[in-house]
Structures are given as C-alpha cells and as structure tokens.
Design a protein around this motif. Structure first.
Motif: not given
Length: 421
Positions: A181-209
């Motif tokens: 449960x330790x936080x590894x990091x965080x990032x800012x998004x648009x208003x009301x972040x919703x869906x998150x998707x990791x890429x298959x290689x684990x290198x990127x995260x896509x967030x939909x606000x």
C-alpha cells in the motif's frame, strides 16, 4: 517531451490476461517456487457489489458459478465515525450518496487480487480510500486514503505489483505498491480522473478524465461547463507527463461538435494501434488511430425506444458504459447501459450482433478463456456471459447489490471465502 509510439500501447484485455496468466510471478519465471505458487492458485473473477460493500468471487469460465464472498467494508463503523466527526468529509460523503451513488453509498468500485492470490485490493469511493483485504481472514492488511474525497477506477500493472487509482475530486492518480500500500508516485490529471490503463510493457499509464458528470447542465451547448476532460499519458516510473490528448479537437475535426469529449471506458487493440472508447451521452463508440492521432471511425448503436430522451436522467452522463475486446481483437463487446442491452460488434465491419437484453449493464470484460464477454447487470444484480462467437447470451449468475466492475484475478486453490472469527 518524448512521443509515444504505437508499439507502446496495449489492449486492456491483453494486459489483464498477461497479468493474471503470469499470476504476478514474472520476476521469478523459471524458478521452482514460482511454478509451485502458480499451481496453488485458481483463476477467478471478482465482482464488485458497489452498494452493499461486497465482492463476489465467481469462476472465470464455464458456468461462472459463485465461489465465495468478501466483505470489503469490515471497518464500516470506524470509517463512518471518522466521517461524522469531520463536517467537510460528511458533506462529500452525502454528496456521493445523493449524486453519483444514486441515493446509495459507494463501497466497492474497483478491485484486483495480489499476485499471490492472498488479498484483494479495493477502491471504496464513499470512504475515499483503497484497502487490501486478506482473503483468508477478511481483515484489512493496509489502507491508503486518497487525496480529496473520493476514490474511483483502478488499473493493475502487467506484472501485478502496482495499482493505479483515480482520486476523482483531487484530479490526481496515485500509484501504489499492491502488497504494502506504499505510494510509489502520483500525477496530475484533468478534471475527475476515471479510467486508468497500463501499457503492456508497464512503461506508461493512460488516464481518462471525464469532467463533471453529476451536473444537470447536459445540453450540448453547455458542454463547456463540464470541465477539463483529457487523456493524460505518463511515464509509469517517473510519473512525468508524456502526452496529453484532447478529444475535443479530434471530434471537431470530423464535424462532431455536439459530441462530448469525456472519454469513458476504453480498450486498445491487440496490435496496439487503435483505441476504442465511449463518451458521455453517446449510444456507441469511437475508434482512434494512435499513429495518425485522429478519430477514424464512429459506430452508432441502436437506441432503446423505452430509454428516456431526457439526458439529465442518464446516470452520471452515461449512455453506454463498458467496452471490452476478445483476445484475438476481432470482436468488441459493448454495455449499452441506459439502453438496457449488451452486444458483440465485429471489429472489421462494426456490425453489431444480437442485442442481448440486460438491466443497466455497467461494465464489460473478458472471461478467463477469452471466449465470453462478461457484463455486470447493475439493475438486476447479476453478471451475464455472452458468447463472442455467436453474440448470444450463455448464462447469468446472481451476485450482490449493484455490481459494477468485474476483474480477472486469483485466489488460493482451495479458497471458498474468509474464515469466521
């Protein structure tokens, strides 16, 4: 700023299949201990019953029979006492109940099992947190309060070790170690972040606000009041922003000026070149080509004549909410939430199959063997499996109150539910 190449993307279904097929043992591949661990695990599906605060565990294929149930709010009295003691928290708690919760508390939004199959990690919107529940004892391993006052959708990394959770009122995504449960990091998004998707290689995260979906300002000409809606792509190690995609510009470019740019559930194609996504108020989905950075096709699905034409009555600005793809990438499955059906769509022709009657279907995922689309019927308290090959309903299984997210995961082979006491 670097540019994302299409090869960096993945389908959500493929990422989940990879994660849970490996059982989180990728870093120990080839070792005796890893093989023994995998042999001791059983693939299942977790169904989050949002309004009653439970997660049903069902088989991941076949008859999808129920195996056990987990109470994901064992600390309910403690959490309510803390909320009642803080006027601001109480105001937000009641706002969630009376707004997005449709008069109910939201206790189980999203969930993933840990790689060892011993715990399930759950986001609890009304309690503004994420908890890890021990599957043997039913006790809480750890709790992470998110920024702001509401937690939302999550995503798990391909190796099963990290979980990303949207903090919807803080415009933030937290990335946590799934075991501690330790936080590894965080990032800012648009208003009301919703869906998150990791890429298959684990290198990127896509967030939909998705912006402010709880207001009644739903006419197309008032779309500008809904806030900053965008896709934010970040490096999953440094959490630095890599790319921002504003679908408003892409929609306007093809004459869809009255369409919302609030990207809801989404799935990538297996070849990592296309994104299929739903937007607020629309009965259908759109295809986005990653390489050319443009919307290439729009699919409008049938309207249910019984569905109200008053957009303010549609739950949280949804019309259709839930989309998945079979592992081969030939079929899409769509949950027509407000139109009370689900359907399988041929990806090449975009021709829909039979409209399978379903009561407020809220999510669509893929069975463990990839043969079925599994939708949660939040209005009927059941999950339903639809054959990708025929588009026909196969089976429905009763679950708890208002099922929403359905996720593949693992439990220990002999697990049937937390022990008493």
């Amino acid at each position: 700023m670097s540019v994302l190449r299409p090869g960096h993307l993945c389908s959500l279904a493929a990422a989940l299949t990879l994660t849970f097929t490996l059982g989180g043992t990728a870093t120990a591949a080839g070792t005796d201990s890893a093989q023994a661990s995998a042999a001791d695990l059983r693939e299942v599906m977790f169904v989050g019953n949002n309004w009653d605060g439970t997660a049903d565990v069902i088989r991941s294929t076949g008859d999808f029979a129920k195996i056990g149930r987990v109470d994901v709010i064992p600390d309910k009295a403690e959490r309510l006492a803390a909320i009642n003691a803080d006027p601001i928290k109480w105001i937000y708690f009641m706002a969630i109940r009376n707004g997005v919760g449709e008069g109910h508390d939201q206790f189980a939004d999203d969930m993933y099992s840990t790689p060892d199959g011993r715990s399930v990690v759950v986001s609890r919107p009304s309690f503004a947190d994420v908890v890890s529940i021990d599957l043997a004892s039913g006790r809480i391993n750890w709790r992470f309060p998110v920024a702001g006052y509401r937690s939302d959708h999550m995503a798990v990394s391909p190796d099963g070790t990290r979980v990303a959770v949207s903090a919807s009122t803080a415009n933030t995504v937290h990335v946590l170690d799934i075991t501690t449960g330790r936080q590894l990091g965080s990032f800012a998004t648009g208003d009301k972040p919703h869906e998150n998707i990791f890429t298959r290689d684990g290198k990127y995260i896509w967030n939909m606000a998705i912006g402010d979906v709880n207001t009644a300002l739903d006419d197309p000409w008032l779309d500008w009041t809904k806030g900053d809606r965008r896709i934010t792509v970040v490096d999953a190690t440094t959490f630095r922003q890599v790319k921002v995609i504003d679908m408003r510009e892409r929609l306007d470019a093809i004459g869809l000026k009255d369409y919302s740019d609030a990207v809801r559930p989404a799935v990538f194609s297996p070849d990592e070149s296309k994104l299929y996504f739903q937007v607020s108020f629309f009965n259908g989905f759109l295809e986005y080509d990653v390489a050319s950075d443009r919307i290439t096709r729009v699919k409008t699905l049938p309207k249910n004549p019984a569905t109200s034409t008053d957009r303010t009555t549609w739950v949280n600005d949804s019309r259709h909410h839930g989309i998945s793809m079979n592992p081969s990438g030939t079929k899409l499955c769509v949950a027509g939430t407000m139109d009370d059906y689900a359907t399988v769509v041929d990806r090449d022709t975009l021709q829909e199959g039979p409209l399978v009657t379903a009561s407020k279907p809220y999510w669509a995922t893929v069975s463990g063997d990839g043969k079925d689309c599994v939708v949660s019927e939040s209005g009927a308290d059941q999950v339903t499996a639809i054959d990708f090959a025929t588009g026909q309903k196969r089976v429905s299984v009763a679950v708890g109150d208002h099922p929403q997210r359905v996720r593949l995961g693992h439990v220990e082979a002999n697990w049937t539910g937390p022990s008493a006491g």
